[in-house]
Design an enzyme around this catalytic site. Structure first.
Site, short mmCIF file in Angstrom:
data_model
loop_
_atom_site.label_atom_id
_atom_site.label_comp_id
_atom_site.label_asym_id
_atom_site.label_seq_id
_atom_site.Cartn_x
_atom_site.Cartn_y
_atom_site.Cartn_z
N ASN A 13 0.75 -1.16 -0.03
CA ASN A 13 0.26 -0.07 0.07
C ASN A 13 0.82 1.27 0.05
OD1 ASN A 13 -3.07 -0.62 0.05
ND2 ASN A 13 -2.35 -1.94 1.60
N ARG A 61 4.95 1.30 24.32
CA ARG A 61 3.82 1.91 23.59
C ARG A 61 4.08 3.32 23.45
NH1 ARG A 61 -2.15 -0.57 24.16
NH2 ARG A 61 -0.85 -2.28 23.16
N MET A 86 1.20 -2.76 12.12
CA MET A 86 0.74 -3.94 12.94
C MET A 86 0.85 -3.88 14.43
SD MET A 86 -0.59 -5.56 10.52
CE MET A 86 -1.36 -6.78 11.13
N ILE A 88 -0.68 -1.68 17.88
CA ILE A 88 -1.52 -0.95 18.63
C ILE A 88 -0.98 0.44 19.10
CG2 ILE A 88 -3.25 -0.60 20.40
CD1 ILE A 88 -3.61 -3.75 20.15
N ASN A 103 -6.23 4.96 8.18
CA ASN A 103 -5.88 3.40 8.13
C ASN A 103 -6.50 2.82 7.04
OD1 ASN A 103 -4.67 0.99 9.11
ND2 ASN A 103 -6.75 0.42 9.77
N HIS A 105 -7.90 -0.89 6.09
CA HIS A 105 -8.35 -2.23 6.52
C HIS A 105 -8.92 -2.99 5.50
CE1 HIS A 105 -9.10 -4.93 9.63
NE2 HIS A 105 -10.47 -5.15 9.27
N ASP A 141 -9.64 -0.18 14.54
CA ASP A 141 -10.49 -0.55 13.30
C ASP A 141 -11.94 0.13 13.23
OD1 ASP A 141 -8.48 -1.76 12.10
OD2 ASP A 141 -9.10 -3.84 12.69
N ALA A 169 -7.64 -4.25 -4.88
CA ALA A 169 -8.70 -2.96 -4.64
C ALA A 169 -8.01 -1.93 -3.55
CB ALA A 169 -9.95 -3.45 -4.06
N GLU A 170 -7.39 -2.20 -2.71
CA GLU A 170 -6.62 -1.59 -1.76
C GLU A 170 -5.82 -0.47 -2.44
OE1 GLU A 170 -5.08 -3.15 1.94
OE2 GLU A 170 -5.91 -4.94 1.56
C1 GRF Z 1 -3.18 -4.66 4.15
O1 GRF Z 1 -4.08 -5.83 3.79
C2 GRF Z 1 -3.47 -3.49 4.86
O2 GRF Z 1 -5.21 -3.53 4.54
C3 GRF Z 1 -3.50 -4.28 6.15
O3 GRF Z 1 -2.29 -4.96 6.18
C4 GRF Z 1 -2.02 -5.21 4.94
C5 GRF Z 1 -0.65 -4.45 4.43
O4 GRF Z 1 -0.16 -4.82 3.30
N1 GRF Z 1 -3.86 -3.18 7.09
P1 GRF Z 1 0.99 -3.88 2.86
O5 GRF Z 1 2.03 -3.97 3.91
O6 GRF Z 1 0.51 -2.75 2.64
O7 GRF Z 1 1.45 -4.84 1.33
#
Ligand code: GRF
Length: 205
Positions: A13, A61, A86, A88, A103, A105, A141, A169-170
C-alpha cells in the site's frame, strides 16, 4: 499535503501511494516512512523512491509513540497514513493526530475488524467483502469512513486468493481516499465523513 506513512512489513500500500506520484497533479507527497521493524520490506521501496525513512524500534507503547511523533513533526507531516502498521498505537498519539490519521483495513468495516478479516469473511459466508479507508480512533479499526471498495467472494476462494483480490482494490482505494483529503474535500460531521463534489468524481477516476 505532506504524508507520513507508518508500516510494519511488505509495504504494497505504501508502494501504491508512491506510485500515485506518476500523476503530476496528485496533491500529496510522502515526507517520511516510519517502520517499527528494521526488516520491513517497505523500507526498501521508500529508499528506492528517494523517500526518507526512520526505524523506530519495538519498545513500550508510549516510547514508540513519542519517537514516531517527533519524526513526523520534524518532517512537517500533515496526514499520517497507516499502511500495514501492525502495532496498537498509544491513545495519546491517536488523539494528537485526530482527524489527521487514516488507516486501510481489508474488510467493509464495521464488519470484520481486527486480525484475519479475510478469514472472518470466509467463515461468515458473505458474498462480498472489500476494503475501507477510515480516520483513526483509539478503538481498533473504528473511525469515520472515508471510502470503501467492494470485492466479490468466489466459491472456491481461500484466504490467500481473497486477500489478493482485496489487496488489488486497496491499491486503488488508498491513493484515491488520500487525494480526497489532500484536496480538502472531506469533513467530519456528526462522526461521518462528508465529501464535496462526490458526484463529480467517483473513485473510478
Ligand atoms: C493490507 O491488507 C492492509 O489493509 C492491512 O495490512 C495489509 C498490509 O499490506 N492493514 P502491505 O504491507 O501494504 O502490503
Amino acid at each position: 499535503m505532506r504524508l507520513g506513512v507508518l508500516i510494519s512489513g511488505r509495504g504494497s500500500n505504501l508502494q501504491a501511494l508512491i506510485d500515485a506520484r506518476a500523476d503530476p497533479v496528485y496533491p500529496a507527497e510522502i515526507a517520511i516512512v516510519v517502520s517499527n521493524r528494521a526488516d520491513a520490506a517497505g523500507l526498501a521501496r521508500a529508499a528506492a523512491a528517494g523517500i526518507p525513512t526512520a526505524v523506530v524500534p519495538e519498545r513500550d507503547r508510549v516510547g514508540f509513540a513519542a519517537e514516531a511523533d517527533a519524526q513526523l513533526r520534524e518532517r512537517e507531516v500533515e496526514l499520517v497514513c497507516l499502511a500495514g502498521f501492525m502495532r496498537i498505537l498509544d491513545t495519546g498519539f491517536v488523539e494528537a493526530w485526530r482527524d489527521r490519521m487514516v488507516n486501510i483495513h481489508p474488510s467493509l468495516l464495521p464488519a470484520f475488524p481486527g486480525l484475519h478479516p479475510q478469514r472472518q469473511a470466509l467463515a461468515a459466508g458473505v458474498r462480498f467483502t472489500g476494503c475501507t479507508v477510515h480516520f483513526v480512533r483509539p478503538e481498533i479499526d473504528t473511525g469515520p469512513i472515508i471510502a470503501q471498495a467492494v470485492v466479490p467472494v468466489h466459491p472456491d476462494d481461500d484466504e490467500g486468493s481473497l486477500a489478493a483480490r482485496i489487496l488489488a482494490a486497496e491499491h486503488r482505494l488508498y491513493p484515491f481516499a488520500v487525494r480526497l483529503i489532500a484536496e480538502g474535500r472531506t469533513r467530519i460531521v456528526a462522526g461521518k465523513v462528508e465529501i464535496d463534489r462526490w458526484q463529480v468524481e467517483g473513485w473510478r477516476r
